[in-house]
Design a protein around this motif. Structure first.
Motif, short mmCIF file in Angstrom:
data_model
loop_
_atom_site.label_atom_id
_atom_site.label_comp_id
_atom_site.label_asym_id
_atom_site.label_seq_id
_atom_site.Cartn_x
_atom_site.Cartn_y
_atom_site.Cartn_z
N GLU A 9 1.23 -1.27 0.27
CA GLU A 9 0.25 0.26 0.40
C GLU A 9 0.62 1.02 0.24
OE1 GLU A 9 -3.33 0.93 2.66
OE2 GLU A 9 -4.16 -1.54 2.73
N TRP A 10 1.95 0.85 0.94
CA TRP A 10 2.94 1.71 0.33
C TRP A 10 4.18 2.57 0.05
CZ3 TRP A 10 1.04 5.89 3.46
CH2 TRP A 10 0.16 5.66 4.95
N GLU A 11 3.98 1.27 -1.02
CA GLU A 11 5.11 1.60 -2.48
C GLU A 11 6.00 1.92 -2.04
OE1 GLU A 11 3.28 4.24 -4.94
OE2 GLU A 11 1.50 2.24 -5.59
N PRO A 12 7.07 1.04 -0.57
CA PRO A 12 7.97 1.82 -0.68
C PRO A 12 9.67 1.05 -1.86
CG PRO A 12 7.86 -0.22 0.34
CD PRO A 12 6.39 -0.18 -0.42
N ASP A 13 11.12 2.23 -1.79
CA ASP A 13 11.70 1.80 -2.57
C ASP A 13 12.49 1.15 -1.90
OD1 ASP A 13 10.86 4.21 -4.74
OD2 ASP A 13 11.36 5.34 -2.65
N VAL A 14 12.53 1.46 0.00
CA VAL A 14 13.77 0.77 0.58
C VAL A 14 12.93 -0.18 1.98
CG1 VAL A 14 15.47 1.06 1.66
CG2 VAL A 14 15.59 1.94 -0.53
N VAL A 15 12.86 -0.80 2.17
CA VAL A 15 12.16 -1.48 3.52
C VAL A 15 13.20 -1.47 4.99
CG1 VAL A 15 11.22 -3.32 5.04
CG2 VAL A 15 10.40 -2.59 2.59
N VAL A 16 12.96 -0.74 5.85
CA VAL A 16 14.21 -1.00 7.16
C VAL A 16 13.48 -1.19 8.11
CG1 VAL A 16 15.16 0.80 7.99
CG2 VAL A 16 14.88 1.89 5.97
N LEU A 17 13.89 -2.70 8.38
CA LEU A 17 13.89 -2.94 9.53
C LEU A 17 14.85 -2.45 11.09
CD1 LEU A 17 14.22 -6.50 8.70
CD2 LEU A 17 11.97 -5.53 8.25
N SER A 18 14.13 -2.78 11.60
CA SER A 18 14.67 -0.87 12.84
C SER A 18 14.39 -2.16 14.24
CB SER A 18 14.14 0.45 12.72
OG SER A 18 14.67 1.28 13.56
N GLY A 19 14.63 -3.14 14.42
CA GLY A 19 14.56 -3.00 15.43
C GLY A 19 13.38 -3.71 15.36
N LEU A 20 12.81 -4.72 14.23
CA LEU A 20 11.79 -5.59 13.99
C LEU A 20 12.31 -6.84 14.67
CD1 LEU A 20 8.70 -6.34 13.04
CD2 LEU A 20 10.38 -7.36 11.16
N MET A 21 11.82 -7.68 15.58
CA MET A 21 12.42 -9.00 16.13
C MET A 21 11.80 -10.31 16.10
SD MET A 21 14.63 -7.57 18.23
CE MET A 21 14.88 -8.97 18.71
N LYS A 22 10.88 -9.78 14.65
CA LYS A 22 10.60 -11.27 13.85
C LYS A 22 12.05 -10.97 12.35
CE LYS A 22 7.30 -12.50 16.07
NZ LYS A 22 8.02 -12.45 17.75
N LEU A 23 11.91 -13.29 11.51
CA LEU A 23 12.68 -13.10 10.96
C LEU A 23 11.48 -12.73 10.18
CD1 LEU A 23 14.70 -16.27 11.55
CD2 LEU A 23 15.53 -13.39 10.97
N LEU A 24 11.67 -11.83 8.76
CA LEU A 24 10.70 -11.68 7.79
C LEU A 24 10.44 -13.39 6.50
CD1 LEU A 24 12.00 -8.47 5.99
CD2 LEU A 24 9.84 -8.68 7.36
N PRO A 25 8.87 -13.18 6.26
CA PRO A 25 8.54 -14.31 5.86
C PRO A 25 9.15 -14.55 4.49
CG PRO A 25 6.89 -13.90 7.37
CD PRO A 25 7.92 -13.08 7.70
N ALA A 26 9.61 -15.70 4.23
CA ALA A 26 10.57 -15.63 2.45
C ALA A 26 8.94 -14.74 1.89
CB ALA A 26 10.19 -17.54 2.24
N GLN A 27 8.60 -14.89 1.33
CA GLN A 27 7.62 -13.77 0.03
C GLN A 27 7.68 -12.75 0.40
OE1 GLN A 27 6.05 -15.71 3.51
NE2 GLN A 27 4.23 -15.03 3.21
N VAL A 28 8.06 -12.50 1.81
CA VAL A 28 7.95 -10.66 2.08
C VAL A 28 9.53 -10.05 1.90
CG1 VAL A 28 8.45 -8.67 3.74
CG2 VAL A 28 7.07 -10.54 4.16
N VAL A 29 10.73 -10.91 2.04
CA VAL A 29 11.70 -11.59 1.35
C VAL A 29 11.93 -11.34 -0.34
CG1 VAL A 29 13.85 -11.84 1.81
CG2 VAL A 29 13.58 -11.76 3.37
N GLU A 30 11.27 -12.18 -0.44
CA GLU A 30 11.27 -12.15 -2.42
C GLU A 30 10.77 -10.79 -2.86
OE1 GLU A 30 9.40 -15.89 -2.70
OE2 GLU A 30 11.39 -16.82 -1.61
N ALA A 31 9.88 -10.70 -2.26
CA ALA A 31 8.98 -9.06 -2.46
C ALA A 31 9.98 -7.67 -2.82
CB ALA A 31 8.06 -9.21 -2.14
N TYR A 32 10.86 -8.27 -1.60
CA TYR A 32 10.78 -6.49 -1.80
C TYR A 32 13.18 -6.73 -1.77
CZ TYR A 32 6.71 -4.08 -1.17
OH TYR A 32 6.25 -3.93 -1.35
N ALA A 33 13.29 -8.09 -1.73
CA ALA A 33 15.23 -8.38 -1.64
C ALA A 33 15.63 -7.51 -3.09
CB ALA A 33 15.78 -9.53 -1.87
N PRO A 34 17.03 -7.01 -2.90
CA PRO A 34 17.75 -6.57 -2.41
C PRO A 34 17.13 -5.20 -1.46
CG PRO A 34 18.79 -6.26 -4.15
CD PRO A 34 17.07 -6.67 -4.69
N ALA A 35 16.40 -4.39 -1.56
CA ALA A 35 15.88 -3.61 -0.98
C ALA A 35 15.44 -3.42 0.71
CB ALA A 35 14.67 -2.91 -2.11
#
Length: 195
Positions: free
Chosen positions: A77-103
């Motif tokens: 919904e927010w169309e980020p250029d980069v997603v910043v994890l800043s103290g997120l204490m959960k591993l991102l599920p693979a589908q999130v990583v695949e959608a945005y990596a390497p950003a």
């Protein structure tokens, strides 16, 4: 202008530093939304700075994958250029990583690959090393195993506790995170090199 969505779990001190930096009209990035996996204290920073926020509670979903789908829907919904994890204490599920990596970038309170995982500061103290550090990395599907963008050493001082050492590391994490965002916005770091 680089569009950032920042994901947090806790107090959001790195988030606050980014929000303060982006108040400068010359800063080439803006936080467009802040997300959390719980009702995190750091969401107050988003409110203070007038930034929209969202919560996708991990405990509200039957699986990590279902949580990941809900998180991914919010991010899109927010169309980020980069997603910043800043103290997120959960591993991102693979589908999130695949959608945005390497950003997707993450701060970590150790000089990676030393002391990966949730207890980097405690682990460094337990190991009795003379120094640790802070790192900013690209997130992959491993645990703090992605390419390192910036890092710097922090000496461990006599009498340091986990709390005192972590506070010194956080100061450095903030500097490194802001520098990384600047480098991304100014194309001094090209994420295509990591694709």
């Amino acid at each position: 202008m680089l569009r950032l969505v920042v994901l947090i779990s806790g107090g959001g001190s790195n988030l606050r530093a980014l929000l303060q930096a982006s108040e400068d009209a010359e800063f080439p990035a803006r936080v467009v939304a802040v997300g959390a996996d719980r009702q995190a204290d750091g969401l107050a920073h988003a409110e203070e700075f007038g930034i929209p926020s969202f919560v996708v509670p991990f405990t509200s979903y039957p699986s990590r994958e279902a949580w990941g789908d809900a998180l991914l829907a919010q991010l899109r919904e927010w169309e980020p250029d980069v997603v910043v994890l800043s103290g997120l204490m959960k591993l991102l599920p693979a589908q999130v990583v695949e959608a945005y990596a390497p950003a997707i970038i993450n701060t970590h309170p150790a000089y990676l690959p030393e002391f990966p995982g949730a207890h980097g500061v405690r682990d460094a103290l337990a190991a009795g090393v003379a120094e640790t550090g802070a790192s900013v990395i690209i997130v992959d599907n491993g645990v703090d195993s992605g390419p390192i963008l910036h890092q710097r050493r922090v000496p461990i001082e006599p009498g340091d506790t986990e709390a005192t050492l972590h506070e010194r590391i956080k100061l450095l994490e903030r500097e490194l995170l802001i520098q990384t965002v600047l480098d991304l916005a100014n194309n001094d770091i090209d994420l295509k090199d990591f694709a």
